[in-house]
Motif scaffolding. Sequence first.
Motif, PDB file in Angstrom:
ATOM      1  N   ILE A  62      -0.017  10.406  14.476  1.00  0.00           N
ATOM      2  CA  ILE A  62       1.139  11.181  14.913  1.00  0.00           C
ATOM      3  C   ILE A  62       2.391  10.572  14.293  1.00  0.00           C
ATOM      4  CG2 ILE A  62       2.452  11.966  16.905  1.00  0.00           C
ATOM      5  CD1 ILE A  62      -0.239  11.389  18.508  1.00  0.00           C
ATOM      6  N   PRO A  63       3.129  11.344  13.466  1.00  0.00           N
ATOM      7  CA  PRO A  63       4.318  10.786  12.822  1.00  0.00           C
ATOM      8  C   PRO A  63       5.564  10.902  13.693  1.00  0.00           C
ATOM      9  CG  PRO A  63       3.913  12.958  11.972  1.00  0.00           C
ATOM     10  CD  PRO A  63       2.806  12.667  12.949  1.00  0.00           C
ATOM     11  N   ARG A  64       6.386   9.877  13.605  1.00  0.00           N
ATOM     12  CA  ARG A  64       7.746   9.899  14.153  1.00  0.00           C
ATOM     13  C   ARG A  64       8.635   9.396  13.032  1.00  0.00           C
ATOM     14  NH1 ARG A  64       7.639   7.916  20.389  1.00  0.00           N
ATOM     15  NH2 ARG A  64       6.251   9.560  21.099  1.00  0.00           N
ATOM     16  N   ALA A  65       9.395  10.293  12.448  1.00  0.00           N
ATOM     17  CA  ALA A  65      10.148   9.955  11.242  1.00  0.00           C
ATOM     18  C   ALA A  65      11.645   9.978  11.490  1.00  0.00           C
ATOM     19  CB  ALA A  65       9.801  10.923  10.126  1.00  0.00           C
ATOM     20  N   ASP A  66      12.319   9.063  10.823  1.00  0.00           N
ATOM     21  CA  ASP A  66      13.764   9.087  10.702  1.00  0.00           C
ATOM     22  C   ASP A  66      14.041   9.016   9.203  1.00  0.00           C
ATOM     23  OD1 ASP A  66      16.470   8.944  10.848  1.00  0.00           O
ATOM     24  OD2 ASP A  66      16.556   7.113  12.056  1.00  0.00           O
ATOM     25  N   LEU A  67      13.974  10.166   8.564  1.00  0.00           N
ATOM     26  CA  LEU A  67      14.085  10.207   7.107  1.00  0.00           C
ATOM     27  C   LEU A  67      15.481   9.866   6.619  1.00  0.00           C
ATOM     28  CD1 LEU A  67      11.832  13.286   6.297  1.00  0.00           C
ATOM     29  CD2 LEU A  67      11.246  10.867   6.267  1.00  0.00           C
ATOM     30  N   SER A  68      16.476   9.968   7.480  1.00  0.00           N
ATOM     31  CA  SER A  68      17.820   9.568   7.068  1.00  0.00           C
ATOM     32  C   SER A  68      17.911   8.048   6.898  1.00  0.00           C
ATOM     33  CB  SER A  68      18.858  10.047   8.074  1.00  0.00           C
ATOM     34  OG  SER A  68      18.665   9.418   9.323  1.00  0.00           O
TER      35      SER A  68
ATOM     36  N   MET B 189       0.861  -1.188   0.000  1.00  0.00           N
ATOM     37  CA  MET B 189       0.000   0.000   0.000  1.00  0.00           C
ATOM     38  C   MET B 189       0.896   1.237   0.000  1.00  0.00           C
ATOM     39  SD  MET B 189      -2.930   1.077   2.665  1.00  0.00           S
ATOM     40  CE  MET B 189      -2.529   2.655   3.353  1.00  0.00           C
ATOM     41  N   VAL B 190       0.779   2.042  -1.036  1.00  0.00           N
ATOM     42  CA  VAL B 190       1.626   3.222  -1.197  1.00  0.00           C
ATOM     43  C   VAL B 190       0.791   4.476  -0.960  1.00  0.00           C
ATOM     44  CG1 VAL B 190       3.108   4.506  -2.777  1.00  0.00           C
ATOM     45  CG2 VAL B 190       3.078   2.011  -2.852  1.00  0.00           C
ATOM     46  N   SER B 191       1.354   5.410  -0.224  1.00  0.00           N
ATOM     47  CA  SER B 191       0.671   6.672   0.043  1.00  0.00           C
ATOM     48  C   SER B 191       1.680   7.810  -0.091  1.00  0.00           C
ATOM     49  CB  SER B 191       0.073   6.655   1.446  1.00  0.00           C
ATOM     50  OG  SER B 191      -0.665   7.822   1.679  1.00  0.00           O
ATOM     51  N   GLN B 192       1.152   8.985  -0.375  1.00  0.00           N
ATOM     52  CA  GLN B 192       1.989  10.169  -0.521  1.00  0.00           C
ATOM     53  C   GLN B 192       1.379  11.281   0.321  1.00  0.00           C
ATOM     54  OE1 GLN B 192       2.184  12.125  -4.406  1.00  0.00           O
ATOM     55  NE2 GLN B 192       4.400  11.843  -4.304  1.00  0.00           N
ATOM     56  N   SER B 193       2.225  11.960   1.094  1.00  0.00           N
ATOM     57  CA  SER B 193       1.731  13.000   1.979  1.00  0.00           C
ATOM     58  C   SER B 193       2.811  14.040   2.221  1.00  0.00           C
ATOM     59  CB  SER B 193       1.296  12.391   3.309  1.00  0.00           C
ATOM     60  OG  SER B 193       0.763  13.382   4.149  1.00  0.00           O
ATOM     61  N   VAL B 194       2.384  15.184   2.718  1.00  0.00           N
ATOM     62  CA  VAL B 194       3.307  16.257   3.082  1.00  0.00           C
ATOM     63  C   VAL B 194       3.625  16.111   4.567  1.00  0.00           C
ATOM     64  CG1 VAL B 194       3.627  18.740   3.266  1.00  0.00           C
ATOM     65  CG2 VAL B 194       2.402  17.786   1.318  1.00  0.00           C
ATOM     66  N   TYR B 195       4.911  16.001   4.861  1.00  0.00           N
ATOM     67  CA  TYR B 195       5.395  15.840   6.233  1.00  0.00           C
ATOM     68  C   TYR B 195       6.117  17.111   6.651  1.00  0.00           C
ATOM     69  CZ  TYR B 195       8.404  14.331  10.057  1.00  0.00           C
ATOM     70  OH  TYR B 195       9.066  14.246  11.246  1.00  0.00           O
ATOM     71  N   TRP B 196       5.729  17.641   7.796  1.00  0.00           N
ATOM     72  CA  TRP B 196       6.418  18.787   8.373  1.00  0.00           C
ATOM     73  C   TRP B 196       7.073  18.318   9.665  1.00  0.00           C
ATOM     74  CZ3 TRP B 196       5.407  22.284  12.661  1.00  0.00           C
ATOM     75  CH2 TRP B 196       6.225  23.413  12.641  1.00  0.00           C
ATOM     76  N   PRO B 197       8.405  18.422   9.786  1.00  0.00           N
ATOM     77  CA  PRO B 197       9.107  17.860  10.944  1.00  0.00           C
ATOM     78  C   PRO B 197       8.908  18.609  12.251  1.00  0.00           C
ATOM     79  CG  PRO B 197      10.653  18.928   9.474  1.00  0.00           C
ATOM     80  CD  PRO B 197       9.323  18.980   8.798  1.00  0.00           C
ATOM     81  N   GLY B 198       8.260  19.745  12.240  1.00  0.00           N
ATOM     82  CA  GLY B 198       8.061  20.491  13.473  1.00  0.00           C
ATOM     83  C   GLY B 198       9.285  21.323  13.818  1.00  0.00           C
ATOM     84  N   VAL B 199       9.199  22.022  14.917  1.00  0.00           N
ATOM     85  CA  VAL B 199      10.296  22.876  15.373  1.00  0.00           C
ATOM     86  C   VAL B 199      11.024  22.146  16.492  1.00  0.00           C
ATOM     87  CG1 VAL B 199      10.889  25.114  16.368  1.00  0.00           C
ATOM     88  CG2 VAL B 199       8.999  24.932  14.755  1.00  0.00           C
ATOM     89  N   PHE B 200      12.291  21.852  16.265  1.00  0.00           N
ATOM     90  CA  PHE B 200      13.132  21.124  17.209  1.00  0.00           C
ATOM     91  C   PHE B 200      12.509  19.785  17.604  1.00  0.00           C
ATOM     92  CE2 PHE B 200      14.049  25.679  18.121  1.00  0.00           C
ATOM     93  CZ  PHE B 200      15.294  25.705  17.528  1.00  0.00           C
ATOM     94  N   GLY B 201      11.821  19.146  16.655  1.00  0.00           N
ATOM     95  CA  GLY B 201      11.244  17.829  16.893  1.00  0.00           C
ATOM     96  C   GLY B 201       9.870  17.841  17.531  1.00  0.00           C
ATOM     97  N   PHE B 202       9.363  18.985  17.917  1.00  0.00           N
ATOM     98  CA  PHE B 202       8.042  19.083  18.539  1.00  0.00           C
ATOM     99  C   PHE B 202       7.037  19.573  17.511  1.00  0.00           C
ATOM    100  CE2 PHE B 202      11.012  19.744  22.065  1.00  0.00           C
ATOM    101  CZ  PHE B 202      10.614  18.702  22.888  1.00  0.00           C
ATOM    102  N   GLY B 203       5.876  18.951  17.479  1.00  0.00           N
ATOM    103  CA  GLY B 203       4.818  19.391  16.568  1.00  0.00           C
ATOM    104  C   GLY B 203       4.924  18.822  15.180  1.00  0.00           C
ATOM    105  N   ALA B 204       5.594  17.678  15.022  1.00  0.00           N
ATOM    106  CA  ALA B 204       5.669  17.042  13.706  1.00  0.00           C
ATOM    107  C   ALA B 204       4.255  16.718  13.236  1.00  0.00           C
ATOM    108  CB  ALA B 204       6.515  15.779  13.784  1.00  0.00           C
TER     109      ALA B 204
END
Length: 109
Positions: free
Chosen positions: A66-72, A43-58
Amino acid sequence: MQQAGASEPVKKSASRWYAIAAVVLIMLITPKPVLITYEKLGMVSQSVYWPGVFGFGANLFDSTLIPRADLSRNVIYLCQDKRDPASCQKYRVTEQSGFFAAMKKLIMD
């Protein structure tokens, strides 16, 4: 009298440049939204991710999760409750596009 009048426009001009510099600095250090494509079990999805400010409010703009991303490492966890790790699902990020692609997706959809 003429000297006092000449120094006033210089002060206005200097304060205008300081304001412009402050706005540019804020724009440079604020995290930018990214268009990501992620998938799990075909299942593939596409979305706009905003990382938040200093990790808060992603935020993932089209989801209530609620996203928790490690894009690296190309991983994003989508959680129902941020305090309960058992409520998280792991997704593989297959593609990342920049700021302008994210803005285009937000405007077009």
